[in-house]
Design an enzyme around this catalytic site. Sequence first.
Site, short mmCIF file in Angstrom:
data_model
loop_
_atom_site.label_atom_id
_atom_site.label_comp_id
_atom_site.label_asym_id
_atom_site.label_seq_id
_atom_site.Cartn_x
_atom_site.Cartn_y
_atom_site.Cartn_z
NE ARG A 1 95.64 -79.72 20.74
CZ ARG A 1 94.48 -79.84 20.12
NH1 ARG A 1 93.77 -78.77 19.79
NH2 ARG A 1 94.01 -81.03 19.80
CG ASP B 1 101.48 -75.66 32.09
OD1 ASP B 1 102.40 -75.02 31.54
OD2 ASP B 1 100.53 -76.16 31.45
CB SER C 1 104.04 -70.75 32.30
OG SER C 1 103.46 -70.82 31.02
CG ASN C 2 107.00 -74.20 28.10
OD1 ASN C 2 108.01 -74.23 28.80
ND2 ASN C 2 106.50 -75.28 27.53
#
Length: 250
Positions: free
Chosen positions: A67, A37, A144-145
């Site tokens: 967040r 990530d 990863s995003n």
Amino acid sequence: MALSRRRLLAIASLTVASSVANDSRGAGAPIKAIAFDGFPIFDPRPIFALAENLFPGRGAELSKVWRTKLFEYTWLRTMSGHYRDFLGVIDDALVFACRSLDIELTGVKRSALVEGYLGMTIWPDALPALSMLKDNGLRLAFLSNFSPAMLDANIRAAGLEGIFEFQLSTDAVRAYKPDPRAYQMGVDAFGLKREEVLFAAFAGWDASGAKLFGYPTFWVNRQKQPREQLDAVPDGEGLGMADLVHFLSS
């Protein structure tokens, strides 16, 4: 994979304390690659410090809502089939957070906060650990995003060119983690079995998602969070990247 004595001594010199909490990997398939990530490597804390500088006394509150809403939006967009790249979701979540807290968000402040995600610093323990892992023959990738533009910008800013074999973004499948389509990218890119690819997560939910997918999983639990109650315990857990190296050497 055995590490040399010199490498093991180098581990001890890293600035984080080793605190591996669990190792249930046993005598499974050898780990040949690691999919990371973004946040075990890139440190978002300066962005939240900037929020406090821009909104004195409100930054911590804003960052928490920001967040939370950010990842809620990734999940909602995946489930509803309305994908938007991660930088766009970051922006949307920031606007929502400011409106929900009645904080005035000017264009200049909005740009400064969102663009902070394009030039993050790396955690102090990241590069030494990545170098050890790569030197010992492990193949490395981001999974990863982050959008491709985010990955490219942060890798350049951190001087990490040449470290990662693949930069896998959920943009390719238009589905955010923990959707299985996102995790499948690692298997397809490396051309390995799931059990040969270790996933290194930053968030507890991501560690659970990767484990449920079938990856051996290590949780870089820098925030000292409790485990998610999702019937998926990571194979290893620690406070930083030194713990990941130790896990793989044991």
